[in-house]
Design an enzyme around this catalytic site. Structure first.
Site, PDB file in Angstrom:
ATOM      1  N   CYS A  12      -5.431  -9.765  -6.233  1.00 46.90           N
ATOM      2  CA  CYS A  12      -5.634  -9.650  -4.787  1.00 46.90           C
ATOM      3  C   CYS A  12      -6.874 -10.484  -4.449  1.00 46.90           C
ATOM      4  CB  CYS A  12      -5.875  -8.196  -4.407  1.00 46.90           C
ATOM      5  SG  CYS A  12      -7.355  -7.544  -5.197  1.00 46.90           S
ATOM      6  N   HIS A 121     -13.205   7.934 -10.082  1.00 47.36           N
ATOM      7  CA  HIS A 121     -12.889   6.528  -9.791  1.00 47.36           C
ATOM      8  C   HIS A 121     -14.174   5.815  -9.365  1.00 47.36           C
ATOM      9  CE1 HIS A 121     -11.145   2.966  -7.969  1.00 47.36           C
ATOM     10  NE2 HIS A 121      -9.970   3.295  -8.468  1.00 47.36           N
ATOM     11  N   GLU A 123     -14.815   3.353  -7.477  1.00 53.83           N
ATOM     12  CA  GLU A 123     -14.985   3.076  -6.044  1.00 53.83           C
ATOM     13  C   GLU A 123     -15.399   4.345  -5.286  1.00 53.83           C
ATOM     14  OE1 GLU A 123     -11.581   1.158  -4.122  1.00 53.83           O
ATOM     15  OE2 GLU A 123     -12.198   2.183  -2.299  1.00 53.83           O
ATOM     16  N   CYS A 188      -6.253  -0.003   1.446  1.00 54.10           N
ATOM     17  CA  CYS A 188      -6.208  -1.467   1.447  1.00 54.10           C
ATOM     18  C   CYS A 188      -4.784  -1.932   1.757  1.00 54.10           C
ATOM     19  CB  CYS A 188      -6.647  -1.979   0.078  1.00 54.10           C
ATOM     20  SG  CYS A 188      -6.434  -3.745  -0.080  1.00 54.10           S
TER      21      CYS A 188
END
Ligand code: SF4
Length: 276
Positions: A12, A121, A123, A188
Site C-alpha cells: 500500500c 497491535h 498501531e 484505511c
C-alpha cells in the site's frame, strides 16, 4: 490454468513510503521493530546495512547507530522521548498519523477516546500512547457495559470494515439510553478496498492463494475473507506452494497483503505458471 491477481495487491502507499525511506536511509540507521511483517523486506534492508532493533535501548546500545526509523504503524509519544538523542526518521503512515492526531484532538476537547483494535497491535499502542486515558476495546459488545457519555470512537486502521458496521449495530440498540459516542470511521480505505477486491475475485476462482507474512494481520484477514468464499491457502512465498493444490484447477486467484513486495508476488505467479 489461468492465474488472476486481485486489484491493489502488494504494497500500500504507506508501506511503500516506509520502505523507500528505509532503503534511502543514511549509514548508521536502525528501524524500531520490523518495518513490515515480511522477512523478504527485512533481509533486503539488512543487505543495505539497515538493522532492525526491538527497542530504543537496543538502538542506543548497538553502537554506530545515530538514526532511528519509526515504521508505518507509528509509535507512542514516549518512544520519541526515549529516542531524543537519535535522529528520528519518521515513516509513520499519514493515515495512521491522522488517527493519532484526531484522537489527541478529541481527548483535548474533553472526550474519552475509545480505540477499537487489538491491545497488542503496534498501531493501537501508538494511538493509545498519545493519549492520557485511552480505552481500548476489541469486542463491540463491550460498549453495552460501559458509560458512553462524552465518548468518541476511533478504529485501528487495518481492521475489516465489518468492525465499523458491528459497532454501529450495537450502538443502534442503545439509542434509547442517549449520550452515545461520536463515531469516527478511521479504517484505511486501502485495506477495505483490498479485502473487497480479493473477495470479489475469490467468488470466480477455483482456489485463492493469499501471499504475505504469517505475522501480518492484514494478510491473515485477507486469507480469512477469501476462505469464506473458496478454497484458500496462505503462503509467505513461492517455496511454500504445493503442486498438488493446483491439480485440475482452471482459475486460480492471487491476493497479497499490504506488506508483500511485488517480487514475492511475481515469484508465486511464476511458480504456479511453471506447473501448468
Ligand atoms: S494499510 Fe493503510 S494505514 Fe496501513 S500503512 Fe497502508 S495506507 Fe497506511
Amino acid at each position: 490454468m489461468h492465474v488472476h491477481i486481485a486489484k491493489g495487491s502488494g504494497f500500500c502507499f504507506g508501506v511503500k513510503r516506509a520502505v523507500d525511506i528505509a532503503l534511502n536511509a543514511p549509514p548508521g540507521t536502525a528501524i524500531l521493530g520490523e518495518l513490515v511483517h515480511n522477512s523478504h523486506v527485512t533481509v533486503m534492508l539488512e543487505k543495505k546495512g539497515v538493522i532492525t532493533v526491538c527497542s530504543v535501548k537496543e538502538a542506543l546500545e548497538a553502537g554506530g547507530i545515530s538514526n532511528l526509523i519509526i515504521r508505518a504503524h507509528g509509535e507512542p509519544a514516549l518512544t520519541y522521548e526515549k529516542a531524543a538523542s537519535l535522529n528520528i526518521i519518521d515513516a509513520t503512515c499519514p493515515n495512521v498519523r491522522q488517527v493519532q492526531d484526531l484522537a489527541k484532538r478529541l481527548e483535548k476537547s474533553g472526550k474519552k477516546v475509545i480505540i477499537f483494535g487489538k491491545k497488542d497491535h503496534a498501531e493501537v499502542r501508538g494511538i493509545a500512547g498519545s493519549l492520557e486515558k485511552p480505552v481500548i476495546l476489541e469486542d463491540p459488545l463491550s460498549l453495552k457495559d460501559m458509560p458512553l457519555e462524552n465518548t468518541a470512537i476511533v478504529f485501528q486502521t487495518t481492521q475489516a470494515d465489518t468492525i465499523f458496521k458491528e459497532v454501529r449495530r450495537v450502538l443502534s440498540g442503545l439509542e434509547e439510553q442517549g449520550g452515545l459516542p461520536e463515531i469516527h470511521n478511521t479504517l484505511c480505505p486501502v485495506t477495505s478496498d483490498r479485502q473487497r477486491n480479493a473477495e470479489k475475485l475469490a467468488e470466480k476462482m477455483d482456489m485463492m492463494i493469499v501471499v504475505g507474512g504469517f505475522h501480518s494481520s492484514n494478510t491473515a484477514r485477507l486469507a480469512e475473507r477469501c476462505s469464506y468464499v473458496t478454497e484458500t491457502h496462505h503462503v509467505e512465498n513461492s517455496s511454500q506452494l504445493e503442486k498438488g493444490w493446483f491439480k485440475g484447477r482452471e482459475n486460480v486467484g492471487i491476493a497479497a497483503g499490504a506488506s508483500t513486495p511485488d517480487a514475492v508476488i511475481d515469484g508465486v505467479v511464476q511458480t504456479i505458471r511453471s506447473w501448468d
